[in-house]
Design a protein around this motif. Structure first.
Motif, PDB file in Angstrom:
ATOM      1  N   GLY A 136       3.138  -7.646  -3.221  1.00 39.65           N
ATOM      2  CA  GLY A 136       2.532  -7.982  -1.942  1.00 39.65           C
ATOM      3  C   GLY A 136       3.106  -9.270  -1.383  1.00 39.65           C
ATOM      4  O   GLY A 136       3.887  -9.963  -2.047  1.00 39.65           O
ATOM      5  N   ALA A 165      -5.505  -1.913   2.420  1.00 43.89           N
ATOM      6  CA  ALA A 165      -5.225  -3.337   2.219  1.00 43.89           C
ATOM      7  C   ALA A 165      -6.482  -4.169   2.443  1.00 43.89           C
ATOM      8  O   ALA A 165      -6.751  -5.138   1.724  1.00 43.89           O
ATOM      9  CB  ALA A 165      -4.111  -3.796   3.155  1.00 43.89           C
ATOM     10  N   GLY A 200      -8.372  -5.274  -2.711  1.00 43.76           N
ATOM     11  CA  GLY A 200      -7.621  -5.506  -1.494  1.00 43.76           C
ATOM     12  C   GLY A 200      -7.055  -6.910  -1.444  1.00 43.76           C
ATOM     13  O   GLY A 200      -6.571  -7.443  -2.445  1.00 43.76           O
ATOM     14  N   ILE A 201      -7.114  -7.548  -0.277  1.00 40.83           N
ATOM     15  CA  ILE A 201      -6.578  -8.896  -0.090  1.00 40.83           C
ATOM     16  C   ILE A 201      -7.322  -9.887  -0.960  1.00 40.83           C
ATOM     17  O   ILE A 201      -8.540  -9.812  -1.112  1.00 40.83           O
ATOM     18  CB  ILE A 201      -6.669  -9.269   1.404  1.00 40.83           C
ATOM     19  N   ALA A 235       0.686  -5.208   5.518  1.00 35.20           N
ATOM     20  CA  ALA A 235       0.313  -6.380   4.726  1.00 35.20           C
ATOM     21  C   ALA A 235       0.207  -7.613   5.616  1.00 35.20           C
ATOM     22  O   ALA A 235      -0.747  -8.388   5.514  1.00 35.20           O
ATOM     23  CB  ALA A 235       1.337  -6.607   3.618  1.00 35.20           C
ATOM     24  N   CYS A 255      -4.230   0.994  -2.363  1.00 37.82           N
ATOM     25  CA  CYS A 255      -3.806  -0.402  -2.420  1.00 37.82           C
ATOM     26  C   CYS A 255      -3.200  -0.722  -3.782  1.00 37.82           C
ATOM     27  O   CYS A 255      -3.763  -0.369  -4.827  1.00 37.82           O
ATOM     28  CB  CYS A 255      -5.033  -1.279  -2.159  1.00 37.82           C
ATOM     29  N   ASN A 282      -2.416   2.450   6.099  1.00 41.20           N
ATOM     30  CA  ASN A 282      -1.987   1.321   5.269  1.00 41.20           C
ATOM     31  C   ASN A 282      -2.937   0.129   5.377  1.00 41.20           C
ATOM     32  O   ASN A 282      -3.300  -0.480   4.368  1.00 41.20           O
ATOM     33  CB  ASN A 282      -0.575   0.861   5.636  1.00 41.20           C
ATOM     34  N   THR A 321       0.835  -1.195   0.000  1.00 41.58           N
ATOM     35  CA  THR A 321       0.000   0.000   0.000  1.00 41.58           C
ATOM     36  C   THR A 321       0.874   1.250   0.000  1.00 41.58           C
ATOM     37  O   THR A 321       2.028   1.213   0.433  1.00 41.58           O
ATOM     38  CB  THR A 321      -0.912   0.036   1.242  1.00 41.58           C
TER      39      THR A 321
END
Length: 311
Positions: free
Chosen positions: A34, A147, A306-307, A102, A29, A143, A15
C-alpha cells in the motif's frame, strides 16, 4: 470540534477488484502492500498536493485523484479549511491493484479523521469515487470501498450507492503477480463488449451469489467454484502476457481460484492458508521467469481494517 492532531500519517492499502465474477461490484483489501500518505490541516483554505514520491503523478490538485476526492469532501463540509497532502507511492499506477483508489481513499479517510469523523465510512466512499472518476472516467467503488471499509465489499447498487461489507474467512490469503507492463483502466474498458447474452448473465449471477454465500459460510470449495468470469476475463486476458499459463499453474498448485485483478495487468490467486499461497507464488514465478519481463509478487492476508494510522 476538530481533533487536536493536525497531521496524520496513514497506510492506504492496495485492493483487488472484480474478483472474477463481480465486475465493478466486488473487491477486497490487501494487508502487505500500500501507499503511505501524510495529511495535514492548514489555516490557508484550499487543497494542495505538496509532495509526491515514488511515481510521476500530477501535483496539480484538480489533476490528482487525492486532491479531487478531498475537494469533494470539503464541498460538503460546513467550514472552510485547508488541506496539505503528501503521497508516497508504493503501488504502481496502472498495476491493477488499486493505485488511484489508495490515494483517493487514503486522503479522504485521513481528512475525515482530522476533522473528528463528520462523515461515515460509507459516505467517504462517495468522495473517493470522484478520484476514480478522474482516473478512469468511471466513478466505480469496487476498489475504494474495500480500502475504506476493509475486508470484502459488495456494491449492491450505484444509484443510490449501497455498499455492503461482507464476511472475511480468516484463512484466505491472496497471491498477486504484477507484470511490469501498464494496462490503463480506460484501455481495459475499451475491449469490453457492451452487451452480454442472457446465458452469460445467468452464469455470472450464479457465481456472484455463490461467492458471497461462500464467504459468509466459510465454504472454501464454494468460493473456489464461484471464482469464474465468463464475461470480462475472456476479453481482457489477451492484454496480459502468460495469463492462461499463470492461471493454470495457480490452480494446479492449490489455489481456490485465479483471475485478473481489476483491469490488469496484475493477476490474483486466492488460496486457503499461507502455505498454499506461497506455493502458488513459486509456481507463477516460474511461469513469468521465462518471459523476460520484470514482475513483482505480493502475498497478503485479507486486511479487514482497511486504512490504518501509522503515526
Amino acid at each position: 470540534m476538530q481533533s487536536q492532531t493536525k497531521r496524520i500519517k496513514v497506510f492506504a492499502p492496495a485492493t483487488v477488484a472484480n474478483l472474477s465474477c463481480g465486475f465493478d461490484v466486488l473487491g477486497c483489501c490487501l494487508d502487505t502492500v500500500g501507499d503511505e500518505m501524510i495529511i495535514s490541516l492548514s489555516s490557508e483554505p484550499g487543497v494542495r498536493i505538496t509532495k509526491i514520491e515514488g511515481a510521476d503523478l500530477p501535483i496539480e490538485t484538480d489533476k490528482n485523484v487525492a486532491g479531487v476526492a478531498v475537494k469533494a469532501l470539503l464541498e460538503i463540509y460546513e467550514k472552510e479549511i485547508g488541506v496539505n497532502i503528501e503521497i508516497y507511492k508504493n503501488i504502481k499506477a496502472g498495476s491493477g491493484i488499486g493505485s488511484s483508489a489508495a490515494s483517493s481513499a487514503g486522503a479522504v479517510w485521513a481528512v475525515n479523521h482530522l476533522l473528528d469523523n463528520p462523515f461515515s465510512p460509507h459516505k467517504l466512499v462517495e468522495f473517493a469515487m470522484e478520484g476514480e472518476k478522474l482516473a478512469s472516467g468511471n466513478a466505480h467503488a469496487d476498489n475504494v470501498a474495500p480500502a475504506l471499509l476493509g475486508g470484502f465489499t459488495l456494491v449492491r447498487s450505484y444509484d443510490p450507492l449501497d455498499v455492503i461489507k461482507l464476511h472475511t474467512p480468516k484463512d484466505l490469503v491472496m497471491t498477486v503477480i504484477h507484470p511490469q507492463i501498464e494496462v490503463k483502466t480506460s484501455d481495459a474498458r475499451s475491449v469490453i463488449k457492451q452487451k452480454v447474452t442472457l446465458k452469460q448473465a445467468i452464469h455470472q449471477w450464479g457465481n456472484l451469489g455463490g461467492l458471497v454465500s461462500g464467504l459468509f459460510t466459510e465454504d472454501y470449495d464454494l468460493i473456489g467454484r464461484s471464482l469464474e468470469d465468463v464475461i470480462i476475463e475472456p476479453m481482457r486476458s489477451i492484454l496480459i502476457p502468460e495469463f492462461n499459463n499463470v492461471k493454470n499453474a495457480a490452480i494446479q498448485n492449490g489455489a481456490l481460484g485465479c483471475g485478473i485483478s481489476g483491469s490488469g495487468p496484475s493477476i490474483f490467486a486466492l488460496s486457503k492458508g499461507m502455505d498454499t499461497a506461497k506455493k502458488v507464488a513459486d509456481a507463477i514465478r516460474e511461469v513469468y521467469a521465462t518471459t523476460g519481463l520484470d514482475f513483482d509478487i505480493h502475498i497478503s492476508k485479507i486486511n479487514s481494517a482497511g486504512i490504518k494510522i501509522l503515526e
